[in-house]
Design a protein around this motif. Sequence first.
Motif, PDB file in Angstrom:
ATOM      1  N   HIS A  78      50.376  29.701   6.892  1.00  0.00           N
ATOM      2  CA  HIS A  78      51.111  29.596   5.443  1.00  0.00           C
ATOM      3  C   HIS A  78      50.541  28.236   4.832  1.00  0.00           C
ATOM      4  CE1 HIS A  78      53.805  32.692   5.933  1.00  0.00           C
ATOM      5  NE2 HIS A  78      53.938  32.134   7.218  1.00  0.00           N
ATOM      6  N   TRP A  79      49.700  27.427   5.509  1.00  0.00           N
ATOM      7  CA  TRP A  79      49.280  26.099   5.088  1.00  0.00           C
ATOM      8  C   TRP A  79      48.565  26.069   3.728  1.00  0.00           C
ATOM      9  CZ3 TRP A  79      45.209  23.122   3.555  1.00  0.00           C
ATOM     10  CH2 TRP A  79      45.409  21.838   3.419  1.00  0.00           C
ATOM     11  N   VAL A  80      47.615  26.821   3.465  1.00  0.00           N
ATOM     12  CA  VAL A  80      46.915  26.974   2.190  1.00  0.00           C
ATOM     13  C   VAL A  80      47.844  27.604   1.103  1.00  0.00           C
ATOM     14  CG1 VAL A  80      44.983  28.436   0.905  1.00  0.00           C
ATOM     15  CG2 VAL A  80      44.553  27.619   3.279  1.00  0.00           C
ATOM     16  N   MET A  83      50.080  24.691  -0.156  1.00  0.00           N
ATOM     17  CA  MET A  83      49.574  23.666  -0.865  1.00  0.00           C
ATOM     18  C   MET A  83      48.893  24.206  -2.322  1.00  0.00           C
ATOM     19  SD  MET A  83      49.537  20.893   1.013  1.00  0.00           S
ATOM     20  CE  MET A  83      47.882  19.695   0.311  1.00  0.00           C
ATOM     21  N   ILE A  84      49.187  25.275  -2.860  1.00  0.00           N
ATOM     22  CA  ILE A  84      48.656  25.669  -4.054  1.00  0.00           C
ATOM     23  C   ILE A  84      49.715  26.509  -4.715  1.00  0.00           C
ATOM     24  CG2 ILE A  84      46.285  25.874  -3.028  1.00  0.00           C
ATOM     25  CD1 ILE A  84      46.663  28.930  -3.103  1.00  0.00           C
ATOM     26  N   ASN A  85      51.064  26.407  -4.234  1.00  0.00           N
ATOM     27  CA  ASN A  85      51.940  27.290  -5.342  1.00  0.00           C
ATOM     28  C   ASN A  85      52.494  26.267  -6.200  1.00  0.00           C
ATOM     29  OD1 ASN A  85      53.008  25.969  -2.997  1.00  0.00           O
ATOM     30  ND2 ASN A  85      54.596  27.498  -2.550  1.00  0.00           N
ATOM     31  N   GLU A  87      58.749  27.945  -0.809  1.00  0.00           N
ATOM     32  CA  GLU A  87      58.515  27.168   0.425  1.00  0.00           C
ATOM     33  C   GLU A  87      57.124  26.401   0.291  1.00  0.00           C
ATOM     34  OE1 GLU A  87      59.260  28.880   4.350  1.00  0.00           O
ATOM     35  OE2 GLU A  87      60.094  30.770   3.327  1.00  0.00           O
ATOM     36  N   THR A  88      56.978  25.253  -0.111  1.00  0.00           N
ATOM     37  CA  THR A  88      55.817  24.336  -0.615  1.00  0.00           C
ATOM     38  C   THR A  88      55.738  23.110  -0.037  1.00  0.00           C
ATOM     39  OG1 THR A  88      54.588  23.543  -2.650  1.00  0.00           O
ATOM     40  CG2 THR A  88      57.192  23.560  -2.567  1.00  0.00           C
ATOM     41  N   ARG A  89      54.550  22.676   0.183  1.00  0.00           N
ATOM     42  CA  ARG A  89      54.325  21.305   0.629  1.00  0.00           C
ATOM     43  C   ARG A  89      54.025  20.242  -0.346  1.00  0.00           C
ATOM     44  NH1 ARG A  89      52.866  21.081   6.175  1.00  0.00           N
ATOM     45  NH2 ARG A  89      52.877  23.274   6.785  1.00  0.00           N
ATOM     46  N   LEU A  90      53.928  20.563  -1.619  1.00  0.00           N
ATOM     47  CA  LEU A  90      53.485  20.048  -2.911  1.00  0.00           C
ATOM     48  C   LEU A  90      54.755  19.021  -3.080  1.00  0.00           C
ATOM     49  CD1 LEU A  90      51.674  22.510  -5.057  1.00  0.00           C
ATOM     50  CD2 LEU A  90      50.875  20.521  -3.418  1.00  0.00           C
TER      51      LEU A  90
END
Length: 613
Positions: free
Chosen positions: A74-76, A79-81, A455-458
Amino acid sequence: MKGAKVTIDNDINAGAEVERKKENKKQTTQETFVEDDFVAARNAKSRKCCTCGCGASSMGHGIISDFKQTLGTHWVGEMINFNQKTLAVTFFLFFAAIAPAITFGAVYSKATHNFIGPVEMIAATAWCGVFYSILGGMPIMINGGTGPVLAFSGVLYKLSESIGVPFLTFNAWVGLWVTLYLFLAAIFDLNKLIKYATRFTDEIFALLISAIFVVDALGSPFQPIGLYYYFVGSHKSHEEYEDDPDYSYLATAFLSFILGIGTTSIAFFLRKMNFSPFCCNQTVRTSVSDFAVTAAIISFTLLDKLVFTEVQTESLNVPDRFSPTFVCCDANCNTYFPDDCEGQPEPYGRRPWLVDLFDLNGKHFVPILAALPAILAFVLVFLDDGITWHLINHSSHKLKHGVAYNYDTLIIGFMIGVNSMFGLPWLVAATVRSLNHLHALGTKDASGKFISVQETRLTNLFVHSLVLASIFALNVIKLIPVPVLYGVFLYMGLASLGSNQFWKRITMFFMQPSMYPREPYTKHMETRKVNAYTAVQLLLFGVLYMVKSIKTIAIAFPIVIAACIPIRLYVLPKVFTESELIVIDGEDHEIEEWISKKEVDEENLNIETDSSC
């Protein structure tokens, strides 16, 4: 006539016997149902454990499995959502991260004689947050300073003084041992023990952390922080103006109270706008709801700075520049200027960032001795992280991107090791900030139940990038009044109570029984048993709060937390039936299975009873 009477009596007795047999059969069926259902629930627990990487067949397999199902999958996408909610949550959590970093840093200064201070806390928060947002397995989690870890650092400082070694050197060796223990825990899959921490333990811990935020925002009974203390004339916030004849501490106190409570109230009001009929359309209502906390902070900061210009309110005591807090009297850098070298006109300089591991003052046994307190520190870190992860990943939160208990244990261990080497504080999972991050990213229905979570890393990345940038703009952060930040803390503490079943059951003590919420435990358990279960949790909650608050025994906090698990496993089953424990302490899917099976069994029993008639 006599024969007829005997016949009637026999018919009555026969009918009664049939009813008794039906009742006995029903009771036997229900008992069998309960036993079978408990086995099913236990199997469900085992299945749940396996999703956490538990029971790995070889060393390190759990780490690899965690990496594959989270970053590897799910990393990509995470990182773009980017969307509007990403921006709104970033601003909210930035204030929720920078303010504790500064205030916790100030408390660290007192606990460690300035070896660790606000600059070190800001630096640790920034780099750990950015690092974890990119490489961590569960980016909903927010790392930060916590009270128990701070209390442990204070104990380490006193211990270092007693054995005669520099604090930072001793702290570094303890931290490196903690890193080793966490690496071993990840490799040997020690996180499988977290499966024993049921909702019983999770919710006691979550309520404790929420209570700390609420109490500290309103006025802590153990230290002079919170809105209440502005009404105390001797509070340190009034000292700067004690020679000003126009200064009124009561005016400051009333304005501070309005700013704090107002920030909380407006944040909640705007947060609920999403389900309001007001505003022109749903897009506007969603935007208002997303930016609720940020709007409340800006509004009441402007109210303080532009309207009440003649009333002085407390501002954050931010450091003047980005450099180590400890100012040295001499080249050894073990004494603090000016407190420890009165009369010396100039300091020698500031301590170096990198800690000298071999500055042992001739005590060569210290690296080995450090392994002992590190065991207690490991238990504290391991449980704090594990329980927070367990809370975040509860099935009711609808998270879909997998869990990474073992992998994240490795990441946390690495960060603690690095922080120890540079004299930075240890950061762990900050429960309230993590839960607020989760709630802010969630989409809920009108009843407050989760529908989905972005669910985001941003957000994690942007928040801590802003914390990093704030290092070079500390004077701007100083513009935010402390009472407004108290309002944010109060909001965070109260908002995190919404999904806590333990808190809901506490409120039932003050409800009319006929008005109890429609929950499985109110429908399938006697009220006295529900109250008894809640009372046990309240007792443990009280013990935890007292242990955390009394500095002399605060180091025992992880032991008390750990004790909650065997109490649930071995004591409560002697007081409550297995069925009762499922409906009040089980996972959502376990409760649903239990209810479904109960309904099916009762329906089959009724059909069988009707057939026998």
